[in-house]
Design a protein around this motif. Structure first.
Motif, PDB file in Angstrom:
ATOM      1  N   ASN A 190       4.767   0.404   0.284  1.00 25.78           N
ATOM      2  CA  ASN A 190       4.224   1.326  -0.809  1.00 25.78           C
ATOM      3  C   ASN A 190       3.183   0.452  -1.658  1.00 25.78           C
ATOM      4  N   THR A 227       9.344  -1.243  -3.621  1.00 30.42           N
ATOM      5  CA  THR A 227       9.337   0.155  -4.608  1.00 30.42           C
ATOM      6  C   THR A 227       9.163  -0.324  -6.071  1.00 30.42           C
ATOM      7  N   LEU A 259       5.516   7.778  -5.985  1.00 33.74           N
ATOM      8  CA  LEU A 259       6.552   7.089  -5.388  1.00 33.74           C
ATOM      9  C   LEU A 259       7.701   7.933  -4.846  1.00 33.74           C
ATOM     10  N   THR A 283      15.409  -2.443  -3.464  1.00 35.99           N
ATOM     11  CA  THR A 283      14.902  -2.204  -4.987  1.00 35.99           C
ATOM     12  C   THR A 283      15.990  -3.530  -5.766  1.00 35.99           C
TER      13      THR A 283
END
Ligand code: ADP
Ligand code: ZN
Ligand code: ZN
Length: 730
Positions: free
Chosen positions: A427, A560, A575, A599
């Motif tokens: 991302n 993320t 997201l 994460t």
């Protein structure tokens, strides 16, 4: 002799007057006119008997394209509205939405249509007469048997290399070509029967049908695979029963259109369907546009730009994946195709249906407030397709090496051994690093507004992209004292290499905007994945959408946190949408899917909501945040952007703009000019200035006063500026 008011593609907010020497040209028709030393294509916006210019100085038009159908009044009205709302010159608005061929000085017309059919001797010989090895000939023959007459465009959908095979049939005297007049049935295949709708779907459909044919905005909220497309098709079926009525279906990205196209074609074989998107060649686009305008096309499926396609008799507008950022045009007239679709529906008094698994907060808010009517599909339509299990990998405990943690690598290795596929999702969209404490999740905040500060490593400074506040990077975390502060988003650059090293046997395919640029790249990629020629897909948000890969059982998500704590207040919303979508890729068929997310903050509300597939809950908390911070949808924004090769003229321009705004900014908030993350882009120094207002009306009144002043401002060495109303990127 009358005077024509003509829209031209020049950056001036006015029309141009020309003399008409009895051409009989109508409003909405194209003309060729002299402009300076050139000739330009223009659109006639109306006639007048007087001009600001002395009549003897007016020039006559060179040519009028009277043989072409004029743009309908409804299209002119919509474009005028957009020009006003987005503060973009009318001429550039008008000409900018036309297919390229209509900007050329050639008359536009639909080609003569040629169809093919079997001859009497072909019918007599029958399919058996064709040798079994002539596969393509057999296929075409069978299609012709079934459909009686087929057009070339339809034949290309049956097989791309149909011409030589058909020629052989013609040479044998079994088939012949004929000239077609009027619409022809779209396709030869037997129609796919409609699915029987489940209770949720049925309820949604009935609500829309009961509300009738007038304007209404519906928000169809249903998780991926809940059968939204099926609802669209049922709705179209009902709406298109009325003679000549047309539907406009907007889809976000190019990579979704082939799939949707084949579903619609299979379902509506008798209707002419046209596709409109930028990967089509210019004549295809022109013909699609003309067929939509003359009413022949009953279904128009297209990306952003097709929202302006003239329709003879619109009955319904559908915006699929309405939250998708690709509906927003990022240069020229910065319109939102979703918002234009709604305005168009209102003007035409037809219903607009927005569909999404993760609606934009703007639309969700409108539904909560009762301005849109919410329809919910709460389950996957195919009950065997279970939702994937979503787990977080706590990267404070297992440190990723070069971006990938050991558990994720293990999981991919397992898939490799089982002959299943994995997708690694990175991302990185609109990425701005923030300063993050990995020990306590402190994120450098702006002391002047509710935004987060952005790291500018080059200057070793933190800056607020919202209000312009600036400070130096602190030596340690002010909250817990941890001296180990890092900007987010480190270490994903080498990902592909690392994968190749750690899993040497894996066949890896990178999918992003660069690698998918070629015309058939996406189709080829899809085919490769389906043929199991790929083990691991590595890619960006392009991969998140729409594809259905039955053998894909693992999705890994990297990096993320930069979105979780982004300075862009929309990052968390995006997201969530992306992760929902990307999760929808895993385990669509019988094999259950798993999503692993790396994460530092596994306890973040976003992940909890995601694990429960609970958009509503997450949306409610985001809306609370937005309300408190006074961000959209609780305020309305516009962004003034300026750029030039040197910074000084940009700074001076912005300072003047800000000073000018002071005189009439009573109902709006004008922030200080700010340099964006990419201070210099493509050789241009950039700056922007944010404007916020409580109401659209106040914002529009302000812009109406400001923009003419900007147009008159001395711009020194070529400052380029633009206004972005309802901006999505800062
Ligand atoms: P969405 O657009 O919400 O992602 P789709 O309309 O693509 O969902 O449906 C997902 C899958 O479920 C498709 O394969 C579709 O054919 C199937 N499907 C949809 N509705 C039904 C239904 N009522 N009965 C059986 N299958 C359905
Ligand atoms: Zn800390
Ligand atoms: Zn600030």
């Amino acid at each position: 002799m009358t005077i024509l008011r003509v829209a031209l593609d020049v950056p001036l907010a006015r029309l141009f007057d020309y003399l008409d020497t009895g051409s009989g040209v109508q409003t909405g028709q194209r003309v060729l006119v002299p402009f300076g030393r050139r000739q330009m294509i223009g659109i006639v916006m109306g006639r007048t008997s007087e001009s600001d210019m002395a009549t003897d100085r007016l020039k006559p038009i060179d040519r009028a394209f009277v043989e072409e159908p004029p743009l309908p009044a409804a299209t002119l009205k919509l474009l005028k509205f957009c020009s006003d709302y987005y503060h973009y010159p009318l001429g550039q608005t008008m000409l900018g939405v036309l297919p390229p061929r209509l900007r050329e000085a050639e008359p536009a017309r639909l080609p003569q249509k040629v169809g093919y059919r079997l001859t009497a001797s072909g019918i007599a010989s029958g399919l058996e007469a064709i040798p079994a090895r002539s596969v393509l000939q057999k296929k075409l023959f069978a299609a012709l048997q079934e459909a009686e007459v087929l057009e070339s465009t339809v034949l290309s959908t049956i097989a791309s290399g149909w011409r030589p095979a058909l020629k052989q049939l013609i040479d044998k005297g079994w088939a012949e070509s004929i000239e077609l007049t009027g619409p022809v049935p779209g396709q030869a295949t037997t129609p796919h029967a409609a699915q029987t709708l489940n209770a949720d779907q049925q309820q949604a459909l009935e609500a829309m049908l009961q509300a009738g044919s007038g304007f209404n905005v519906w928000l169809l909220y249903g998780i991926t695979g809940s059968g939204k497309t099926e609802v669209y098709m049922h709705l179209l079926e009902a709406m298109l029963k009325e003679c000549g009525s047309q539907a406009l279906v907007l889809v976000p990205e190019i990579n979704l259109t082939p799939q949707l196209e084949s579903r619609f074609r299979a379902r509506f074989p008798q209707q002419t369907i046209v596709m409109l998107h930028s990967q089509m060649n210019e004549s295809e686009r022109l013909h699609g546009w003309l067929r939509a305008q003359n009413g022949e096309a009953r279904i128009v499926i297209g990306t952003r730009l097709s929202v302006f396609t003239p329709l003879a008799k619109p009955a319904v507008i559908i915006v699929d994946e309405e939250h998708d950022a690709s509906y927003k045009q990022q240069d020229g007239m910065r319109y939102s195709a979703r918002d234009v679709a709604i305005m168009r529906g209102k003007m035409a008094d037809v219903p607009v249906l927005l569909g999404s698994a993760t609606p934009s907060l703007e639309s969700w808010h409108n539904a909560q407030e009762g301005r849109y009517r919410l329809l919910t599909l709460s389950q996957r339509a195919v009950t065997s397709a279970a939702l994937p299990a979503i787990h977080c990998i706590d990267t404070r405990l297992v440190r990723p090496e070069d971006g990938i943690s050991e558990p994720l690598l293990k999981a991919m290795e397992q898939r490799l051994q089982r002959g299943e596929q994995s997708l690694l999702f990175i991302n990185r969209r609109g990425y701005s690093p923030v300063l993050l404490c990995s020990a306590c999740a402190w994120v450098a905040p702006c002391t002047r507004c509710s935004a987060r500060l952005v790291v500018h490593l080059r200057q070793r400074r933190l800056r607020c992209h919202h209000c312009g506040h600036e400070q130096r990077i602190p030596p340690q975390c002010p909250s817990c004292g941890n001296p180990d502060l890092h900007p987010t988003g480190h270490g994903t650059q080498r990902l592909e290499e690392v994968l190749a090293q750690r899993l040497p046997a894996a066949r890896i395919l990178r999918v992003d905007r660069d690698s998918m640029r070629r015309k058939h790249a996406i189709k080829e990629m899809t085919a490769q994945v389906h043929a199991n020629e790929v083990d691991i897909l590595v890619g960006t948000q392009m991969l998140a959408k729409g594809h259905d890969f039955p053998n894909l059982t693992l999705v890994g998500v990297i990096d993320t946190d930069s979105a979780l704590f982004s300075p862009d207040f929309r990052a968390a919303e995006r997201l969530f949408a992306q992760l929902m979508q990307v999760a929808g890729r895993a385990g669509r068929a019988e094999k259950p899917g798993v999503v692993l997310i790396q994460t530092n903050f596994p306890d973040h509300l976003l992940f909890h909501a995601l694990q429960r597939h609970d958009f509503a809950d997450f949306a409610a908390s985001l809306l609370d945040e937005r309300r408190m911070a006074h961000f959209p949808p609780y305020c309305h924004e516009a962004l003034l952007r300026a750029e030039a090769t040197d910074y000084e003229p940009v700074r001076a321009f912005m300072a003047r703009a800000k000073a000018a705004a002071r005189d009439f900014s009573r109902d709006v908030l004008v922030y200080d000019p700010v340099r964006p993350q990419m201070e210099r882009l493509k050789g241009m120094e950039r700056e922007h200035l944010l404007i916020q207002a409580d109401s659209r009306k106040a914002l529009q009144q302000f812009l109406q006063a400001l923009v003419p002043l900007l147009r008159e401002m001395p711009q020194g060495t070529k400052v380029r500026w633009s206004i972005d109303v309802d901006p999505l990127e800062y």
